[in-house]
Each structure stands twice: as structure tokens, then as C-alpha cells.
Scaffold this active site. Structure first.
Site, mmCIF file in Angstrom:
data_model
loop_
_atom_site.group_PDB
_atom_site.id
_atom_site.type_symbol
_atom_site.label_atom_id
_atom_site.label_comp_id
_atom_site.label_asym_id
_atom_site.label_seq_id
_atom_site.Cartn_x
_atom_site.Cartn_y
_atom_site.Cartn_z
ATOM 1 N N CYS A 204 -23.042 23.632 -74.046
ATOM 2 C CA CYS A 204 -22.195 23.639 -72.858
ATOM 3 C C CYS A 204 -20.716 23.833 -73.203
ATOM 4 O O CYS A 204 -20.330 24.929 -73.596
ATOM 5 C CB CYS A 204 -22.443 22.369 -72.050
ATOM 6 S SG CYS A 204 -21.849 22.474 -70.354
ATOM 7 N N HIS B 25 -27.979 21.352 -71.895
ATOM 8 C CA HIS B 25 -28.063 20.146 -72.718
ATOM 9 C C HIS B 25 -29.509 19.807 -73.022
ATOM 10 O O HIS B 25 -30.218 19.341 -72.135
ATOM 11 C CB HIS B 25 -27.425 18.961 -71.979
ATOM 12 C CG HIS B 25 -25.996 19.203 -71.616
ATOM 13 N ND1 HIS B 25 -24.974 19.056 -72.517
ATOM 14 C CD2 HIS B 25 -25.429 19.608 -70.463
ATOM 15 C CE1 HIS B 25 -23.833 19.348 -71.921
ATOM 16 N NE2 HIS B 25 -24.083 19.693 -70.675
ATOM 17 N N GLU C 274 -29.916 17.581 -75.376
ATOM 18 C CA GLU C 274 -29.718 16.235 -75.947
ATOM 19 C C GLU C 274 -29.826 15.138 -74.906
ATOM 20 O O GLU C 274 -30.163 14.015 -75.235
ATOM 21 C CB GLU C 274 -28.372 16.165 -76.693
ATOM 22 C CG GLU C 274 -27.105 16.139 -75.825
ATOM 23 C CD GLU C 274 -26.683 17.500 -75.290
ATOM 24 O OE1 GLU C 274 -27.416 18.495 -75.502
ATOM 25 O OE2 GLU C 274 -25.616 17.577 -74.635
#
Lengths: 299, 192
Positions: B81, B175, B177
Site C-alpha cells: 500500500c 494488505h 498482513e
């Protein structure tokens, strides 16, 4: 095979996710598009669009409400970082209006005059995430149960006095540590005492942290204040009146951003704290009458 | 074999989530805020966050030169991002003097899909990491609007490349994560 068949907006994960992206950053109160640009230039991760900063709300009195949509739109048009705005506690129509404007985050805030003394907004009904203030773990967990995707300390807004923010951050952390020390069969009683759901209490006892990001707010006025709150374990800082009520807002805003990143490096903190000009004058929160305290609203 | 050392640029953003995914894969992780902390790293994650904020901190603390030197010396980047915005050759809708690391030959537009209400959880097909779609989140995401000849597109979202690789660098507009998804980090680590 359909590509990327499953797309879902407004989920808890994307609401909490935006707050994750703000971590280690500073969210600044602004009352004009020019101030928003200064905040962005200084490195703010987001701005809070307001008609009056808390210090002025305090000084001028009267009923404090959601800002005029034209002001919010002008600020949204001036910057490319996320824009937040405040609605009154329990005023779900102000929240609906802010959602319709396409704001990035709604602060259901005790700084404005509460619209409902019993109920907060049912935040699960919205696609836009909410941040709410809390003085202790019970308040934080009740707000999360209502759908808050981010928590902040209430502190005592508009004072420039960090003492209440410190109290609230320590109180939340102590509450979490206490839960971690309890046996499983003691958590139901703890949940009752906190006025929070057993499910959330179990989650916090197991993980040792809130399930959402926890910022500090309410009285942060200097780089040292910002670093203090970070060292106490918050994820980032809201700075309200502290920047644009000071002598040199751009310089102070930059220094607070830098201090939030390098919160545990005293040499850097010393360097960024130099020559910032006059801080906001402030009022000791001890000198306020009980009815002047904002933190007791919406518990 | 000595443990691979990976850094996470920790100026601002979702550093903790990257750290958790990397540690779950057995990697030694170091947070990087100072130039000296780049030393001895094989990889650097540039996380999600606010690209203009990270940019200002890189400028203020003179990190641009050390970062460029480290990448010139073989450091590999995984960017998500905001990190992908910093890694791009060209940034659209950025601040005029926003820093560009130019790690990949890509042109990136900030907030390409609009504001937070457009943020979404997506099951993304990324054949390079397996057949099972990957659960990821696009949060006020940028889009990769142009890619150079040397850039391999690994996944797309709403008609634009969303995961790209060039040499040892892997850049994502989303994302993985925050869903705890480890496959893209594993792909990155396999190239170190």
C-alpha cells in the site's frame, strides 16, 4: 473461473484496518482548509475537521454540534490524507450525514454536547468506521461492543494538560494486565464488574491488548507529551487545540509528528523540542469545576 | 545457515502486523528508524500507513541516501500500500515533493479507488502463491496504473495490477498482513 469473486466493503476488518494504518502517527484538529494543508505538510496521518477546536468550545460554551457539511467538504477537498469528523454522542443522524459526505472516520465525541445520555450510536449499522473515547477498560470494551473500530483516551480536551490522558491510558493498560492475571473461571465476574461482554473480556485476557487500535487524546500539547503517551503504550496521538493554538503551528506540528515516531529516543526528542515558540497557554484540569469536565460524558 | 534478517521500516504504519507475519515464518525481524539499522539486512518491508507522513520523516531524518545505498547494495523490498507508493518510479495525486525510491518501474496513483467507504476485503487470485485465493484488504488503496517492460504482474484488482514483481522487489497495493496471510511474505523470503 471468476476473478476476485468475493469483494466486501465496510467489514470490521477494513474499519479496524484503516486505524492500523494510522499507527505511529498524529491526527490533528483543523478548522479551515488552510490548516488542513499545514497539517498534511507537517506529516499528519489524518485530520479532524471541526468548526471550533476544543479550547474554543470550552471558552465559548453553548451547544457544540457536528460541523457544517460545507466546511467538512472543503477540508476533504484540500488534502489527500484521511479526514475524520465528530458527531455528538448518540446522535446517529449526524453520523448518517457524515457517512453520506464520505468522511473516512467518525469520532463519536464527548467534546461535542451529548445528544443522548443513555445510548451511544449503534456503530455496526455504518460502513464508515468510528473512533470513541474511553477513560478505562470497561468504557473501551463497551464502545468496541457497540462497533467502535478504534479507541482513544478521552483525556481532558482543550486544556493542554496531559494529566487526564495519562490517567486514562494507564487505567486501560492496568485493566488489561489485571485480566491477564485472572483464572478463566474469574473472567465472568470481571466482565460483570467492567460492564463488558464476556467474549471480549476473554479475548483481551488471552491477547493482552484491545482488539482495536488505541490512540491517546485530550491535552497533548508538546512533543514530550506525545512521546510520553507513546511510551505509556498508545498506538498514536490525536492533537487538538495544542497545534493551532500555539505560536508556530507548522513547526510544532512537525515536531509532534517526529516525536511520535522517535518516542523512545531522548536525543531526538531534545532536538525536535527546541525553539518551538509559545505552546498553547492551557488550563490545569484541576482548576475546572466538575460540570466543566468533558471526560465524564458518555461512559 | 544463519537466520535471514529482515527489517520493517518503522517510521509509521502497520509495522506490528508485518512483524507478526514474518516472525510466524521464523524470521528475525528488526524495526528500522535509523540509517544504522539498515546494516546487515537482506530484506526490508515498507509497510502500509500514510505515504506522505513516511515521506516527510524520510526527508527530515536524511534517510533517503542510506535507503538508496542499501537498495543499490542488494537489499530487497516487500512493499504494501503506502510502501508501494514510496517504491514507485512515478506517483500520481501525491504531494509535489513526496519522496520516490524508484525501486520498481511502476506508476502509482494514490487513493485510486476513493475514500474509506471503498475499502474492501477481497479474495484475490494470485497464481504465483498457489491455487487457493488469498484473503487480503484494500484500504484507501493505490492502483498501479502503468508497469514497465521488466515488471511481472502477479495479480490484478478492478482491472489494474495489484501485485507486481521486478527483480528481487515485490510490491502490493493491498494488505496481506492484516489478515495474517503469510504466502506473499513467504514468496518474498524465498527470493532472499
Amino acid at each position: 473461473m471468476s476473478q476476485n469473486g468475493h469483494v466486501e466493503t465496510g467489514t470490521a476488518r477494513v474499519k479496524r484496518g484503516l486505524a492500523e494504518m494510522l499507527k505511529g502517527g498524529v491526527i490533528m484538529d483543523v478548522v479551515t482548509p488552510d490548516q488542513a494543508e499545514i497539517a498534511q505538510e507537517a506529516g499528519a496521518v489524518a485530520v479532524m475537521a471541526l468548526e471550533r477546536v476544543p479550547a474554543d468550545i470550552r471558552a465559548q460554551g453553548g451547544v457544540a454540534r457536528m460541523s457544517d457539511p460545507s466546511l467538512i467538504k472543503a477540508i476533504m477537498g484540500a488534502v489527500s490524507i484521511p479526514v475524520m469528523a465528530k458527531c455528538r454522542i448518540g446522535h446517529f443522524v449526524e453520523a448518517q450525514i457524515l457517512e453520506a459526505l464520505g468522511i473516512d472516520y467518525i469520532d463519536e465525541s464527548e467534546v461535542l454536547t451529548p445528544a443522548d445520555e443513555e445510548n451511544h450510536v449503534d456503530k455496526w449499522q455504518f460502513k464508515i468506521p468510528f473512533v470513541c473515547g474511553a477513560r478505562n477498560l470497561g468504557e473501551a470494551l463497551r464502545r468496541i461492543s457497540e462497533g467502535a473500530a478504534m479507541i482513544r483516551t478521552k483525556g481532558e480536551a482543550g486544556t493542554g494538560d496531559v494529566v487526564e490522558a495519562v490517567r486514562h491510558m494507564r487505567s486501560v493498560s492496568q485493566g488489561i494486565r489485571r485480566l491477564q492475571g485472572l483464572r478463566g473461571d474469574e473472567l465472568a465476574s470481571a466482565a460483570k464488574e467492567l460492564g463488558a461482554s464476556l467474549e471480549l473480556v476473554r479475548e483481551v485476557a488471552a491477547t493482552g491488548k484491545l482488539p482495536v487500535v488505541n490512540f491517546s487524546a485530550g491535552g497533548i500539547a508538546t512533543p514530550a507529551d506525545a512521546a510520553l503517551m507513546m511510551q505509556l503504550g498508545c498506538d498514536g496521538n490525536f492533537v487538538g487545540s495544542g497545534i493551532f493554538k500555539s505560536g508556530d503551528p507548522l513547526r510544532r506540528a512537525k515536531a509532534i509528528v517526529q516525536a511520535t515516531t522517535y518516542f523512545d529516543k531522548p536525543e531526538i526528542l531534545a532536538e525536535v523540542s527546541e525553539g518551538l515558540g509559545e505552546p498553547m497557554v492551557g488550563i490545569s484540569s484541576r482548576s475546572l469545576r466538575p460540570e466543566e469536565l468533558l471526560a465524564g460524558r458518555g461512559i | 545457515m544463519s537466520a535471514v534478517k529482515v527489517g520493517v521500516l518503522a517510521l509509521q504504519g502497520d509495522v506490528r502486523e508485518h512483524r507478526q507475519v514474518l516472525e510466524s515464518l521464523g524470521v528475525e525481524v528488526r524495526q528500522v528508524r535509523l540509517a544504522a539499522e539498515l546494516e546487515g539486512l537482506a530484506g526490508l518491508v515498507i509497510p502500509g500507513g500514510e505515504s506522505t507522513t513516511m515521506s516527510r520523516l524520510i526527508q527530515r531524518f536524511d534517510l533517503m541516501g542510506p535507503l538508496q545505498d542499501a537498495f543499490a547494495g542488494g537489499l530487497a523490498a516487500l512493499t504494501t500500500c503506502a510502501g508501494t507508493i514510496l517504491a514507485a518510479r512515478e506517483i500520481r495525486d501525491g504531494l509535489p515533493d513526496q519522496v520516490r525510491l524508484e525501486l520498481l518501474d511502476i506508476v502509482v496513483r494514490r487513493n485510486a479507488f476513493g475514500r474509506q467507504r471503498e475499502s474492501a476485503e477481497v479474495l484475490l487470485e494470485i497464481p504465483a502463491v498457489g491455487e487457493e485465493p488469498v484473503p487480503v484488504a484494500f484500504i484507501r488503496a493505490p492502483a498501479i496504473e502503468e508497469v514497465g517492460a521488466g515488471v511481472e504482474v502477479l495479480a490484478s484488482y478492478r482491472g489494474e495490477p495489484a501485485a507486481v514483481r521486478q527483480g528481487r522487489h515485490l510490491a502490493l497495493t493491498f494488505h496481506p498482513e492484516i489478515t495474517g496471510e503469510p504466502r506473499l511474505h513467504r514468496l518474498f523470503l524465498s527470493g532472499l
